[in-house]
Design a protein around this motif. Structure first.
Motif, mmCIF file in Angstrom:
data_model
loop_
_atom_site.group_PDB
_atom_site.id
_atom_site.type_symbol
_atom_site.label_atom_id
_atom_site.label_comp_id
_atom_site.label_asym_id
_atom_site.label_seq_id
_atom_site.Cartn_x
_atom_site.Cartn_y
_atom_site.Cartn_z
ATOM 1 N N GLY A 33 18.818 29.342 67.993
ATOM 2 C CA GLY A 33 20.135 28.885 67.547
ATOM 3 C C GLY A 33 21.211 29.902 67.867
ATOM 4 O O GLY A 33 22.301 29.540 68.330
ATOM 5 N N ARG A 34 20.887 31.170 67.662
ATOM 6 C CA ARG A 34 21.842 32.225 67.997
ATOM 7 C C ARG A 34 22.182 32.198 69.477
ATOM 8 O O ARG A 34 23.355 32.316 69.865
ATOM 9 C CB ARG A 34 21.256 33.597 67.640
ATOM 10 N N ALA A 35 21.164 32.076 70.309
ATOM 11 C CA ALA A 35 21.397 32.079 71.751
ATOM 12 C C ALA A 35 22.255 30.891 72.158
ATOM 13 O O ALA A 35 23.158 31.016 72.995
ATOM 14 C CB ALA A 35 20.056 32.058 72.490
ATOM 15 N N LEU A 36 21.982 29.733 71.571
ATOM 16 C CA LEU A 36 22.771 28.545 71.911
ATOM 17 C C LEU A 36 24.221 28.720 71.476
ATOM 18 O O LEU A 36 25.146 28.399 72.221
ATOM 19 C CB LEU A 36 22.158 27.305 71.251
ATOM 20 N N MET A 37 24.415 29.260 70.262
ATOM 21 C CA MET A 37 25.778 29.479 69.791
ATOM 22 C C MET A 37 26.517 30.471 70.688
ATOM 23 O O MET A 37 27.683 30.268 71.027
ATOM 24 C CB MET A 37 25.778 29.980 68.354
ATOM 25 N N ALA B 173 25.965 30.994 73.769
ATOM 26 C CA ALA B 173 26.243 30.362 75.055
ATOM 27 C C ALA B 173 27.434 29.420 74.956
ATOM 28 O O ALA B 173 28.180 29.242 75.921
ATOM 29 C CB ALA B 173 25.006 29.598 75.534
ATOM 30 N N PRO C 6 31.877 30.986 74.957
ATOM 31 C CA PRO C 6 32.884 31.049 76.024
ATOM 32 C C PRO C 6 33.530 29.698 76.289
ATOM 33 O O PRO C 6 34.741 29.628 76.560
ATOM 34 C CB PRO C 6 32.077 31.509 77.238
ATOM 35 N N VAL C 7 32.753 28.626 76.217
ATOM 36 C CA VAL C 7 33.313 27.293 76.420
ATOM 37 C C VAL C 7 34.376 27.014 75.369
ATOM 38 O O VAL C 7 35.490 26.581 75.665
ATOM 39 C CB VAL C 7 32.207 26.219 76.333
ATOM 40 N N ALA D 96 37.495 29.088 75.839
ATOM 41 C CA ALA D 96 38.324 28.629 76.954
ATOM 42 C C ALA D 96 39.220 27.471 76.526
ATOM 43 O O ALA D 96 40.268 27.230 77.120
ATOM 44 C CB ALA D 96 37.444 28.218 78.131
ATOM 45 N N ALA E 192 31.060 19.924 78.565
ATOM 46 C CA ALA E 192 30.676 21.236 79.095
ATOM 47 C C ALA E 192 29.435 21.762 78.395
ATOM 48 O O ALA E 192 28.510 22.289 79.021
ATOM 49 C CB ALA E 192 31.835 22.227 78.943
ATOM 50 N N ASN F 260 25.653 22.558 79.950
ATOM 51 C CA ASN F 260 24.951 23.832 79.790
ATOM 52 C C ASN F 260 23.581 23.633 79.162
ATOM 53 O O ASN F 260 22.601 24.249 79.569
ATOM 54 C CB ASN F 260 25.771 24.790 78.922
ATOM 55 N N ARG G 284 21.070 22.134 81.532
ATOM 56 C CA ARG G 284 20.601 23.128 82.490
ATOM 57 C C ARG G 284 19.589 24.068 81.833
ATOM 58 O O ARG G 284 18.533 24.385 82.401
ATOM 59 C CB ARG G 284 21.792 23.920 83.024
ATOM 60 N N ALA G 285 19.890 24.486 80.595
ATOM 61 C CA ALA G 285 18.988 25.414 79.912
ATOM 62 C C ALA G 285 17.643 24.760 79.613
ATOM 63 O O ALA G 285 16.597 25.407 79.681
ATOM 64 C CB ALA G 285 19.641 25.912 78.621
ATOM 65 N N LEU G 286 17.667 23.466 79.309
ATOM 66 C CA LEU G 286 16.419 22.770 78.958
ATOM 67 C C LEU G 286 15.664 22.294 80.186
ATOM 68 O O LEU G 286 14.541 21.791 80.070
ATOM 69 C CB LEU G 286 16.731 21.577 78.045
ATOM 70 N N LEU H 5 13.945 17.060 71.796
ATOM 71 C CA LEU H 5 15.196 16.500 71.293
ATOM 72 C C LEU H 5 14.928 15.456 70.221
ATOM 73 O O LEU H 5 15.624 15.404 69.196
ATOM 74 C CB LEU H 5 15.999 15.900 72.453
#
Lengths: 138, 138
Positions: free
Chosen positions: B6-10, B12, B15-16, B19, B98, B102, B105-107, B119
């Motif tokens: 969850g931390r990694a997803l957050m 990631a 930046p989106v 922006a 966006a 992402n 792509r990660a999955l 999922l």
DNA sequence: TATTGTTATACTCTATAACTATA
DNA sequence: TATAGTTATAGAGTATAACAATA
């Protein structure tokens, strides 16, 4: 979905940990300490994804309860050799069993195939470096 | 495994969001605001799992950027009717696209069957009440 | 000079309790 | 009195920098 799920799992583990006098980080330390000693606190911190300064109170508490020992490394007296004690192993295993029982019960609502695929996918994703998830900005 | 994921997803997503000038909570609000107005901030807060006091700055920021409107409910002037604006919808949909790109792509590293099972299982677990995960202490 | 463990500090998140205005 | 929104405050959790001992 993942973050709230993680929160719910952590909240569910909290009573188990508390009953055994462990914090979440303390439990992480005991898990990572495996059965062979680690050569430094810095290495331990890196492995559990914490800062070296954050695990100090955790190690103090674990040592005070007799779950680990800290000895200066004779080869490099700056570093501390970390060892889990038999009592540390006992509490670690007891907590791990309780948590796994809870998680199995919680996951029992899933179809068996989805459940094993979930665990397999999570293990797969957990091994990837954090940069794998970083993506395009737009 | 779930919490670090969850931390990694957050991380990631950050930046989106940045922006587009959105915070994580701001994005949550826009997502939940759907297309029909909500009758009160308290209801919104409850739905996204936040405290009513925590979303105030979030709503201020969204309103200042023109992504939502807050109007006193004529039937109960204590409550505020919350509506997403067309520009709010645009930024919400752009960010959502966006982020989904992402995540896809990660999955993509997962076998397709595991990916859809993951999922499906996550959606299933996310719908359960938090108490479902609470378990025995020992 | 660089590194280990430690301490201190600041910054973010979150939870709770008061305050106002309406009901 | 009770509730919606707001404000203020305190507590975790986290990240960073500075320090002493050792290399």
């Amino acid at each position: 979905m993942v973050v709230p799920l993680g929160r719910a799992l952590m909240a569910a583990e909290q009573p188990v940990l508390r009953a055994h006098g462990l914090s979440m980080w303390g439990y992480s330390v005991l898990l990572r300490l495996g059965d062979e000693p680690l050569r430094s606190q810095a290495e331990l911190a890196a492995r559990i994804g914490a800062d070296k300064s954050r695990i100090i109170d955790v190690l103090d508490a674990l040592q005070e309860r007799g779950f680990i020992t800290r000895h200066a490394d004779p080869d490099d007296r700056r570093a501390r050799l970390l060892t889990i004690t038999p009592s540390g192993r006992r509490v670690r295993d007891a907590v791990q069993r309780a948590i796994q029982r809870n998680e199995e019960r919680a996951l029992a609502v899933l179809p068996p195939a989805d459940r094993s695929a979930l665990l397999r996918a999570l293990r797969h994703l957990a091994e990837l470096p954090a940069e794998h998830f970083a993506g395009e900005t737009r």
